[in-house]
Design a protein around this motif. Structure first.
Motif, mmCIF file in Angstrom:
data_model
loop_
_atom_site.group_PDB
_atom_site.id
_atom_site.type_symbol
_atom_site.label_atom_id
_atom_site.label_comp_id
_atom_site.label_asym_id
_atom_site.label_seq_id
_atom_site.Cartn_x
_atom_site.Cartn_y
_atom_site.Cartn_z
ATOM 1 N N PHE A 1 0.821 -1.208 0.000
ATOM 2 C CA PHE A 1 0.000 0.000 0.000
ATOM 3 C C PHE A 1 0.861 1.267 0.000
ATOM 4 C CE2 PHE A 1 -2.865 -2.977 2.586
ATOM 5 C CZ PHE A 1 -3.375 -3.546 1.435
ATOM 6 N N VAL A 2 2.033 1.193 0.618
ATOM 7 C CA VAL A 2 2.947 2.346 0.585
ATOM 8 C C VAL A 2 3.419 2.606 -0.839
ATOM 9 C CG1 VAL A 2 5.250 3.114 1.272
ATOM 10 C CG2 VAL A 2 3.690 2.201 2.985
ATOM 11 N N LEU A 3 3.814 1.546 -1.529
ATOM 12 C CA LEU A 3 4.248 1.703 -2.916
ATOM 13 C C LEU A 3 3.112 2.204 -3.801
ATOM 14 C CD1 LEU A 3 6.456 -1.493 -3.370
ATOM 15 C CD2 LEU A 3 7.196 0.861 -2.985
ATOM 16 N N LEU A 4 1.888 1.872 -3.454
ATOM 17 C CA LEU A 4 0.739 2.363 -4.221
ATOM 18 C C LEU A 4 0.483 3.846 -3.976
ATOM 19 C CD1 LEU A 4 -1.717 1.590 -6.043
ATOM 20 C CD2 LEU A 4 -2.981 1.184 -3.918
ATOM 21 N N ALA A 5 0.757 4.328 -2.763
ATOM 22 C CA ALA A 5 0.455 5.719 -2.412
ATOM 23 C C ALA A 5 1.557 6.691 -2.791
ATOM 24 C CB ALA A 5 0.172 5.822 -0.909
ATOM 25 N N ILE A 6 2.788 6.214 -2.956
ATOM 26 C CA ILE A 6 3.916 7.111 -3.212
ATOM 27 C C ILE A 6 3.749 7.929 -4.498
ATOM 28 C CG2 ILE A 6 6.345 7.079 -3.926
ATOM 29 C CD1 ILE A 6 6.930 5.200 -1.662
ATOM 30 N N PRO A 7 3.339 7.356 -5.636
ATOM 31 C CA PRO A 7 3.281 8.168 -6.866
ATOM 32 C C PRO A 7 2.389 9.402 -6.759
ATOM 33 C CG PRO A 7 3.144 5.847 -7.404
ATOM 34 C CD PRO A 7 3.055 5.937 -5.927
ATOM 35 N N SER A 8 1.203 9.279 -6.186
ATOM 36 C CA SER A 8 0.308 10.435 -6.070
ATOM 37 C C SER A 8 0.880 11.495 -5.135
ATOM 38 C CB SER A 8 -1.062 9.979 -5.570
ATOM 39 O OG SER A 8 -1.658 9.073 -6.469
ATOM 40 N N LEU A 9 1.463 11.075 -4.022
ATOM 41 C CA LEU A 9 2.044 12.032 -3.085
ATOM 42 C C LEU A 9 3.263 12.723 -3.682
ATOM 43 C CD1 LEU A 9 1.782 9.857 0.133
ATOM 44 C CD2 LEU A 9 0.436 11.882 -0.396
ATOM 45 N N THR B 1 -7.875 -0.217 -2.224
ATOM 46 C CA THR B 1 -7.013 -1.383 -2.378
ATOM 47 C C THR B 1 -6.857 -2.169 -1.085
ATOM 48 O OG1 THR B 1 -5.784 -0.056 -3.979
ATOM 49 C CG2 THR B 1 -4.793 -2.127 -3.339
ATOM 50 N N VAL B 2 -7.074 -1.550 0.057
ATOM 51 C CA VAL B 2 -6.940 -2.250 1.333
ATOM 52 C C VAL B 2 -7.961 -3.388 1.444
ATOM 53 C CG1 VAL B 2 -7.283 -1.919 3.836
ATOM 54 C CG2 VAL B 2 -5.812 -0.393 2.576
ATOM 55 N N THR B 3 -8.972 -3.393 0.603
ATOM 56 C CA THR B 3 -9.943 -4.491 0.628
ATOM 57 C C THR B 3 -9.284 -5.845 0.374
ATOM 58 O OG1 THR B 3 -10.415 -4.048 -1.702
ATOM 59 C CG2 THR B 3 -11.852 -3.022 -0.090
ATOM 60 N N ILE B 4 -8.168 -5.847 -0.371
ATOM 61 C CA ILE B 4 -7.511 -7.128 -0.647
ATOM 62 C C ILE B 4 -6.710 -7.625 0.558
ATOM 63 C CG2 ILE B 4 -7.356 -6.581 -3.103
ATOM 64 C CD1 ILE B 4 -4.399 -5.985 -2.727
ATOM 65 N N ALA B 5 -6.572 -6.791 1.592
ATOM 66 C CA ALA B 5 -5.846 -7.238 2.783
ATOM 67 C C ALA B 5 -6.574 -8.372 3.483
ATOM 68 C CB ALA B 5 -5.652 -6.069 3.742
ATOM 69 N N ALA B 6 -7.878 -8.449 3.324
ATOM 70 C CA ALA B 6 -8.632 -9.546 3.927
ATOM 71 C C ALA B 6 -8.268 -10.890 3.316
ATOM 72 C CB ALA B 6 -10.129 -9.282 3.770
ATOM 73 N N TYR B 7 -7.720 -10.877 2.129
ATOM 74 C CA TYR B 7 -7.332 -12.131 1.473
ATOM 75 C C TYR B 7 -6.198 -12.830 2.204
ATOM 76 C CZ TYR B 7 -6.388 -15.380 -2.351
ATOM 77 O OH TYR B 7 -6.207 -16.522 -3.109
ATOM 78 N N VAL B 8 -5.361 -12.035 2.902
ATOM 79 C CA VAL B 8 -4.244 -12.613 3.667
ATOM 80 C C VAL B 8 -4.529 -12.545 5.168
ATOM 81 C CG1 VAL B 8 -2.479 -12.208 1.938
ATOM 82 C CG2 VAL B 8 -3.059 -10.384 3.533
ATOM 83 N N GLY B 9 -5.796 -12.390 5.538
ATOM 84 C CA GLY B 9 -6.198 -12.475 6.930
ATOM 85 C C GLY B 9 -5.995 -11.229 7.758
ATOM 86 N N LEU B 10 -5.944 -10.041 7.127
ATOM 87 C CA LEU B 10 -5.737 -8.802 7.880
ATOM 88 C C LEU B 10 -7.037 -8.046 8.154
ATOM 89 C CD1 LEU B 10 -2.462 -7.429 6.241
ATOM 90 C CD2 LEU B 10 -2.737 -8.713 8.381
#
Length: 281
Positions: free
Chosen positions: A98-106, A162-171
């Motif tokens: 998620f950090v790598l996803l947010a860096i370009p916009s910032l 995108t954080v919705t996919i975190a549930a796939y790994v049990g988060l």
């Protein structure tokens, strides 16, 4: 329509508000992962973007890195990092994704905010005797803040979705009803999870849109339009009429309204006599 009603009925059911997977707990997990990821990304991207915008160096590299990071599939990257780091470091793998996803916009919001400032403003600040740090903090950062807030707004929306996919790994997170409902074919549950994520994204977007408007300096919000009172005061007053009624024709005065005749102004030019004219006289 029945599916939407069933989705809202699922959300309002008492069973969804208690237990380990209660909706408030899932919402808290979703917001926690989003906040941690965006804060870490901002700590990396914002200083780097300010440096690029202030110095004007490295813009091409930043654009290339941002474009490459946008093209990386988040789900595939998260699974790859989980496999590389191990199942004991699943949270670190997800946050890194998620950090790598947010860096370009910032990064784009930080350096474009400084690049968009008129160079004449910077030159004026230098002429007033400001130092480099004073120009940066008192001129460049306030003027570039709206675009930076726009970058934060874009990054937050991308991470929330995108954080919705975190549930796939049990988060956990609001993606849990979606991930759980797909294999069970509980489409009302899947739609309810999608509605919750979309509602959260819309609320955050509205709040950051208001913050972006407030980030604009007060002198730039009005757009330089003069007030109505000032515009009235600047309106030229009507000049008094220099016409005089004509009294040369008495019959005209008796027969009807007084006619107005404009008297042209005469100008007398006085020329001083030359010394030759004085000697001859």
């Amino acid at each position: 329509m029945n599916l939407f009603l069933e989705a809202f009925a699922w959300m309002l059911a008492p069973a969804q508000w208690t237990g380990n997977y209660a909706l408030p707990k899932l919402l808290g997990e979703h917001l926690t992962l989003t906040a941690i990821s965006v804060v870490i990304a901002a700590a990396i991207a914002v200083p780097l973007g300010w440096l690029i915008g202030h110095t004007g160096k490295g813009r091409e590299i930043a654009v290339a890195v941002s474009g490459a990071a946008r093209a990386i599939p988040a789900f595939g990257l998260m699974i790859l990092l989980v496999l590389l780091l191990g199942v004991l470091r699943v949270p670190q793998a997800a946050v890194t994704t998620f950090v790598l996803l947010a860096i370009p916009s910032l990064l784009a919001g930080a350096y474009t905010g400084l690049e968009a400032i008129d160079r004449r403003v910077i030159d004026s600040a230098k002429a007033m005797g400001m130092t480099g740090w004073q120009i940066f903090w008192k001129v460049e950062v306030p003027l570039g803040l709206p675009l930076l807030v726009g970058g934060i707004r874009s990054a937050l929306l991308q991470v929330i979705a995108t954080v919705t996919i975190a549930a796939y790994v049990g988060l956990g997170g609001l993606g849990y009803p979606i991930i759980q409902g797909i294999p069970l074919q509980r489409f009302d549950q899947v739609l309810a999870g999608a509605i919750l994520v979309a509602t959260l994204a819309l609320i955050v977007d509205l709040l950051l849109a208001a913050a972006q408007h407030l980030a604009v300096p007060r002198g730039l919000r009005t757009g330089g339009r003069p007030s109505r009172r000032r515009s009235r005061s600047l309106t030229p007053a009507a000049e008094p009429s220099t016409t005089e009624p004509s009294t040369t024709d008495p019959s005209a005065a008796e027969s009807g309204p007084t006619s107005v005749v404009t008297q042209p102004a005469t100008c007398l030019l006085y020329t001083s006599p030359s010394p030759r004219d004085l000697s001859t006289s």
